[in-house]
Design an enzyme around this catalytic site. Structure first.
Site, PDB file in Angstrom:
ATOM      1  N   TYR A  13     -47.983  49.157   7.629  1.00 18.97           N
ATOM      2  CA  TYR A  13     -47.691  49.553   6.241  1.00 18.97           C
ATOM      3  C   TYR A  13     -47.816  51.072   6.110  1.00 18.97           C
ATOM      4  CZ  TYR A  13     -48.658  50.321   1.249  1.00 18.97           C
ATOM      5  OH  TYR A  13     -48.657  50.805  -0.042  1.00 18.97           O
TER       6      TYR A  13
HETATM    7  N1  NAP Z   1     -50.595  48.558  -6.870  1.00 18.45           N
HETATM    8  C1  NAP Z   1     -51.238  49.619  -6.396  1.00 18.45           C
HETATM    9  O1  NAP Z   1     -52.428  49.832  -6.701  1.00 18.45           O
HETATM   10  C2  NAP Z   1     -50.512  50.567  -5.477  1.00 18.45           C
HETATM   11  C3  NAP Z   1     -51.260  51.475  -4.711  1.00 18.45           C
HETATM   12  C4  NAP Z   1     -50.589  52.357  -3.874  1.00 18.45           C
HETATM   13  C5  NAP Z   1     -49.203  52.334  -3.809  1.00 18.45           C
HETATM   14  N2  NAP Z   1     -48.510  51.450  -4.567  1.00 18.45           N
HETATM   15  C6  NAP Z   1     -47.040  51.436  -4.471  1.00 18.45           C
HETATM   16  O2  NAP Z   1     -46.470  51.339  -5.778  1.00 18.45           O
HETATM   17  C7  NAP Z   1     -45.304  50.487  -5.728  1.00 18.45           C
HETATM   18  C8  NAP Z   1     -45.448  49.335  -6.714  1.00 18.45           C
HETATM   19  O3  NAP Z   1     -46.642  48.617  -6.429  1.00 18.45           O
HETATM   20  P1  NAP Z   1     -46.873  47.139  -6.968  1.00 18.45           P
HETATM   21  O4  NAP Z   1     -48.282  46.831  -6.656  1.00 18.45           O
HETATM   22  O5  NAP Z   1     -46.348  47.014  -8.365  1.00 18.45           O
HETATM   23  O6  NAP Z   1     -45.896  46.329  -5.972  1.00 18.45           O
HETATM   24  P2  NAP Z   1     -45.707  44.744  -5.869  1.00 18.45           P
HETATM   25  O7  NAP Z   1     -46.402  44.041  -6.972  1.00 18.45           O
HETATM   26  O8  NAP Z   1     -46.060  44.367  -4.484  1.00 18.45           O
HETATM   27  O9  NAP Z   1     -44.132  44.579  -6.150  1.00 18.45           O
HETATM   28  C9  NAP Z   1     -43.214  45.015  -5.243  1.00 18.45           C
HETATM   29  C10 NAP Z   1     -41.882  44.361  -5.499  1.00 18.45           C
HETATM   30  O10 NAP Z   1     -41.084  44.630  -4.328  1.00 18.45           O
HETATM   31  C11 NAP Z   1     -40.335  43.484  -4.044  1.00 18.45           C
HETATM   32  N3  NAP Z   1     -39.983  43.383  -2.619  1.00 18.45           N
HETATM   33  C12 NAP Z   1     -40.834  43.331  -1.555  1.00 18.45           C
HETATM   34  N4  NAP Z   1     -40.132  43.136  -0.418  1.00 18.45           N
HETATM   35  C13 NAP Z   1     -38.827  43.055  -0.772  1.00 18.45           C
HETATM   36  C14 NAP Z   1     -37.624  42.845  -0.053  1.00 18.45           C
HETATM   37  N5  NAP Z   1     -37.611  42.671   1.287  1.00 18.45           N
HETATM   38  N6  NAP Z   1     -36.456  42.817  -0.736  1.00 18.45           N
HETATM   39  C15 NAP Z   1     -36.436  42.979  -2.083  1.00 18.45           C
HETATM   40  N7  NAP Z   1     -37.542  43.166  -2.830  1.00 18.45           N
HETATM   41  C16 NAP Z   1     -38.733  43.204  -2.175  1.00 18.45           C
HETATM   42  C17 NAP Z   1     -41.242  42.336  -4.409  1.00 18.45           C
HETATM   43  O11 NAP Z   1     -40.432  41.184  -4.605  1.00 18.45           O
HETATM   44  P3  NAP Z   1     -41.071  39.688  -4.572  1.00 18.45           P
HETATM   45  O12 NAP Z   1     -41.657  39.532  -5.937  1.00 18.45           O
HETATM   46  O13 NAP Z   1     -39.930  38.797  -4.281  1.00 18.45           O
HETATM   47  O14 NAP Z   1     -42.115  39.696  -3.498  1.00 18.45           O
HETATM   48  C18 NAP Z   1     -41.958  42.839  -5.657  1.00 18.45           C
HETATM   49  O15 NAP Z   1     -41.292  42.429  -6.828  1.00 18.45           O
HETATM   50  C19 NAP Z   1     -45.169  50.028  -4.287  1.00 18.45           C
HETATM   51  O16 NAP Z   1     -44.239  50.843  -3.607  1.00 18.45           O
HETATM   52  C20 NAP Z   1     -46.562  50.199  -3.712  1.00 18.45           C
HETATM   53  O17 NAP Z   1     -46.582  50.409  -2.325  1.00 18.45           O
HETATM   54  C21 NAP Z   1     -49.131  50.553  -5.393  1.00 18.45           C
END
Ligand code: NAP
Length: 240
Positions: A152
């Site tokens: 990752y």
């Molecule tokens: N949350 C945090 O605290 C945090 C911290 C550091 C960085 N970030 C970054 O911020 C961003 C948003 O975070 P989040 O926590 O809201 O993310 P999340 O809840 O994991 O949501 C990511 C979305 O990406 C979609 N996705 C994953 N693989 C895919 C694929 N192969 N094709 C199409 N869609 C795909 C997922 O679809 P499905 O629903 O179908 O799985 C999901 O809807 C991300 O880039 C994450 O790395 C977040």
């Protein structure tokens, strides 16, 4: 929503959590939005009612990326921005061959933004200086590494690096930046022990929620000068 003369912002994986909050924040400002989704979520109906275009897209292989770009062309010949939000936080696990973990992480965090940025270049260009944006949502672990999420972190590091390359390639028409968050929002299944450990890792010791990323995204979209940069939204974590 009335039909807007402005081109839409594309948010990948925008049907839940941070991507969804970003979509709502743009719609609140009457900025049109296209959201990609892989799984169905109740929020899709709300997004559509509010005027967003929701396109099903699975970026798990390159054919899915090309198929999505084909589908997009008929609805959005021009884009105001691409926000690369889609992500998967896959750890190394004894149940999964390590090459599968690495391939999946490279696919969503490296191949997907790389191909979309190249294939959608004509959609972004032609809107004047600083007329369009690419924003990569990366992660604080890009600078630090992660012993439980090695693939990752590496795949997000590649995405972070592309920020500089695409900024050089696309200036001055398109600004390209990254936002590197540490903890923003816990997952529903995070244990209390994990949560406390995660909170203790930053100076600010809070779960800030989506608004911090919304503010960062709107700052970048409004800027006419900032490009090729990674904006840390990390509660001072590097100083711990
Ligand atoms: N949350 C945090 O605290 C945090 C911290 C550091 C960085 N970030 C970054 O911020 C961003 C948003 O975070 P989040 O926590 O809201 O993310 P999340 O809840 O994991 O949501 C990511 C979305 O990406 C979609 N996705 C994953 N693989 C895919 C694929 N192969 N094709 C199409 N869609 C795909 C997922 O679809 P499905 O629903 O179908 O799985 C999901 O809807 C991300 O880039 C994450 O790395 C977040």
């Amino acid at each position: 929503m009335e039909k807007s003369p402005h081109p839409p912002v594309l948010i990948t994986g925008g049907a839940r959590r941070i991507g969804l909050a970003l979509a709502y924040s743009l719609l609140d400002k009457n900025i049109p939005v296209i959201v990609t989704f892989r799984s169905e979520y109740p929020a899709l109906k709300v997004l559509q009612q509010r005027g967003a275009i929701c396109l099903k897209a699975d970026f798990s292989d390159n054919a899915g990326i090309y198929q999505f770009v084909d589908n997009l062309q008929s609805v959005a010949p021009k884009l105001r921005a691409i926000i690369h939000n889609a992500s998967s936080w896959l750890p190394e696990s004894p149940d999964t061959p390590p090459e599968e973990t690495l391939a999946a992480m490279l696919q969503i965090h490296t191949y997907t933004p790389y191909l979309l940025n190249i294939l959608l270049e004509p959609n972004l260009r032609g809107q004047g200086e600083a007329g369009a944006d690419i924003i990569h949502l990366t992660d604080y672990v890009v600078e630090r590494g992660s012993d439980k999420h090695i693939a990752y972190a590496a795949s997000k590091a590649a995405q972070d690096n592309m920020t500089r390359s695409f900024a050089k390639k696309l200036a001055p028409e398109v600004k390209v930046n990254a936002i590197a968050p540490a903890l923003v929002k816990f997952n529903a299944d995070d244990s209390e022990t994990y949560k406390q450990q995660a909170l203790d890792k930053s100076l600010m010791k809070i779960e800030p929620g989506e608004q911090e990323l919304i503010d960062a995204v709107h700052y970048l979209l409004n800027s006419r000068y900032v490009t090729g940069r990674t904006l840390g939204v990390d509660g001072g974590r590097p100083l711990r």
